[in-house]
Design an enzyme around this catalytic site. Structure first.
Site, PDB file in Angstrom:
ATOM      1  CG  ASP A  72      -8.760 -10.815   8.482  1.00 51.83           C
ATOM      2  OD1 ASP A  72      -8.314 -11.935   8.214  1.00 51.83           O
ATOM      3  OD2 ASP A  72      -8.645  -9.825   7.743  1.00 51.83           O
TER       4      ASP A  72
ATOM      5  CG  HIS B 119     -10.726 -11.211   3.324  1.00 49.88           C
ATOM      6  ND1 HIS B 119     -10.389 -10.231   2.435  1.00 49.88           N
ATOM      7  CD2 HIS B 119      -9.987 -10.974   4.439  1.00 49.88           C
ATOM      8  CE1 HIS B 119      -9.485  -9.425   2.984  1.00 49.88           C
ATOM      9  NE2 HIS B 119      -9.226  -9.868   4.194  1.00 49.88           N
TER      10      HIS B 119
ATOM     11  CG  HIS C 224      -1.701  -1.038   1.622  1.00 50.58           C
ATOM     12  ND1 HIS C 224      -1.237  -2.165   2.227  1.00 50.58           N
ATOM     13  CD2 HIS C 224      -3.034  -1.197   1.487  1.00 50.58           C
ATOM     14  CE1 HIS C 224      -2.260  -2.995   2.445  1.00 50.58           C
ATOM     15  NE2 HIS C 224      -3.366  -2.433   1.999  1.00 50.58           N
TER      16      HIS C 224
ATOM     17  CG  ASP D  25       1.942  -0.960   3.339  1.00 47.21           C
ATOM     18  OD1 ASP D  25       1.182  -0.654   4.269  1.00 47.21           O
ATOM     19  OD2 ASP D  25       1.635  -1.741   2.413  1.00 47.21           O
TER      20      ASP D  25
HETATM   21  C1  XUL Z   1      -7.308  -6.611   4.911  1.00 44.63           C
HETATM   22  C2  XUL Z   1      -6.569  -7.023   3.701  1.00 44.63           C
HETATM   23  C3  XUL Z   1      -5.752  -5.976   3.029  1.00 44.63           C
HETATM   24  C4  XUL Z   1      -5.767  -6.072   1.544  1.00 44.63           C
HETATM   25  C5  XUL Z   1      -5.098  -4.931   0.835  1.00 44.63           C
HETATM   26  O1  XUL Z   1      -8.034  -7.621   5.507  1.00 44.63           O
HETATM   27  O2  XUL Z   1      -6.605  -8.165   3.326  1.00 44.63           O
HETATM   28  O3  XUL Z   1      -4.457  -6.080   3.513  1.00 44.63           O
HETATM   29  O4  XUL Z   1      -5.154  -7.246   1.116  1.00 44.63           O
HETATM   30  O5  XUL Z   1      -5.592  -3.703   1.204  1.00 44.63           O
HETATM   31 CO    CO Z   2      -5.692  -9.169   1.752  1.00 44.08          CO
END
Ligand code: XUL
Ligand code: CO
Length: 433
Positions: free
Chosen positions: A305, A269, A99, A102
């Site tokens: 998560d 997820h 990102h 980061d």
């Molecule tokens: C959050 C997640 C993020 C995405 C990128 O759960 O998975 O790190 O992969 O924004």
């Molecule tokens: Co992710």
């Protein structure tokens, strides 16, 4: 060279008998599996954020990691990049992902963010050229800063929509400049906490418009990579609009974007959405939107998560079975969106977490290849649906209710149930592991 990983050797393949913690038992990058080298099947990527930007906090306590590169200066960001590329080389991962937040220091405003991003893009470009390591995908962090607390594209304040759009543009520019093979959108705060203050109709339209602009800009700039959406049902936001693969597909259809956007599917997820990882992979394949994977695992007990490194080979095998059935990755790959436990303080921990994850994926891939090669599972599946390949079966798909009713009466159709043979198939899968 920094001294963060001092004394840690380059990780090599030593085979299943090896007693060396710092070695691969299953991941042999050059080994050919189903006509392709393992490194080209798996296309491993390390994630900048969890490994180098995350300080080890949880809801009850702050940072546990004290990394010398923590700090919002360009010098700190450059040291972080040095350490990150040292890790990529130790592991032999061909790719990484980031990102904006980061890898660049946070600025006072958009202009300073952009200047910092550009400085760091130049630094990363040099490191990529020096090492041959490539960018799998870039993305914008539109969820951590307080300005995004009520969403980015879906924010009730149009200024936040504008700030987000401009930030996405700079991150797409950065990804393109670094030769990134994909651009990812994960909408962590695109959703709502309570309907009492939410206009769902507006928010969904705003998100659709933002995505259309992203796709338009991709074509305008000539980016050849894929635009990927990463579905997640909740966390941090209570209800997220990109719940799962099927929900996102409906969204793409609604905004005329099918054929333009694919999925980045994350194991954890999928579990949060009440699915298995294989379910999400299969759904994406069937809808023609399979792109890439974020590889981690959740703790099944905690229900949130946890982003742990993958280590469950049977789960990996079923996942890569679906990846192989989808034809494998094209622009996508296996990104370790996984973080250490907050007690795992040492440089060793960071390396060994990746070694174990890469090995579990490699073992899973090899098992999946055997499953496909052997053909017994596919034969059983085909046998189960064989009736649909007969003239009668095919005819039903183009018939109508009147004609089918007449046919049922004339042929005295009276179905007799057949076993689904689930346990037999489960036993079969275990033989390949
Ligand atoms: C959050 C997640 C993020 C995405 C990128 O759960 O998975 O790190 O992969 O924004
Ligand atoms: Co992710």
């Amino acid at each position: 060279m920094t001294d963060f990983f001092k004394g840690i050797p380059q990780i090599k393949f030593e085979g299943p008998q090896s007693d060396n913690d710092f070695a691969f038992r299953h991941y042999d990058a050059e080994e050919v599996v189903m006509g392709k080298k393992m490194k080209d099947h798996l296309r491993f990527a390390a994630a900048y954020w969890h490994s180098f930007a995350w300080p080890g906090g949880d809801p009850f306590g702050g940072a546990t990691f004290e990394r010398p590169w923590f700090g919002d200066t360009i010098d700190a960001a450059k040291m972080k990049a040095d350490v990150a590329f040292e890790m990529f080389q130790i592991l032999g991962v061909p790719y990484y992902c980031f990102h904006d937040a980061d890898m660049r220091p946070e600025g006072e405003d958009f202009a300073e963010n952009t200047r910092n991003l550009e400085t760091m893009v130049d630094c990363l470009a040099q490191k990529q050229a020096d090492t041959g390591i490539k960018l799998l995908w870039g993305t914008a962090n539109l969820f951590s800063h307080r300005r995004f607390m009520s969403g980015a594209a879906t924010n009730p304040d149009p200024d936040v929509f504008a700030f987000s759009a401009a930030t996405i543009k700079t991150c797409m520019d950065a990804t393109m400049k670094l030769g990134g093979e994909n651009y990812v959108l994960w909408g962590g705060r695109e959703g709502y906490e309570t309907l009492l203050n939410t206009d769902m109709g507006r928010e969904r339209k705003q998100a659709g418009r933002m995505l259309q602009m992203v796709v338009d800009y991709k074509h305008k700039m000539g980016f050849k990579g894929a635009i990927l959406i990463e579905p997640k049902p909740q966390e941090p936001t209570k209800h997220q609009y990109d719940y799962d693969v099927a929900t996102v597909y409906g969204f793409l259809k609604e905004f005329g974007l099918e054929g333009e956007v694919q999925m980045n599917i994350e194991q954890g997820h999928a579990i949060l959405a009440g699915h298995s990882f294989e379910h999400e992979l299969t759904m994406a394949r069937e809808l023609g939107i399979f792109g890439s994977i974020d590889m981690n695992r959740n703790d099944y007990q905690s229900g949130w998560d946890t982003d742990q490194f993958p280590n469950n080979v049977p789960e990996m095998a079923l996942a890569y079975y679906e990846v192989l059935r989808a034809g494998g990755f094209t622009t996508g790959g296996t990104n370790f969106d996984a973080k250490l436990r907050r007690q795992s303080l040492d440089a060793d921990d960071l390396i060994l977490a990746h070694v174990g994850g890469m090995d579990a994926c490699a073992a899973g891939l090899k098992a999946a290849a055997k499953m496909l090669d052997d053909g017994k599972l596919e034969a059983a599946r085909n046998d189960r649906y064989a009736g649909w390949d007969t003239d009668t079966g095919k005819g039903l798909m183009s018939s109508d209710l009147d004609a089918i009713t007449a046919q049922v009466l004339a042929d005295k159709i009276n179905p007799s149930p057949r076993s689904g043979r689930q346990e037999r198939l489960e036993n079969l899968v275990n033989r390949y592991l």
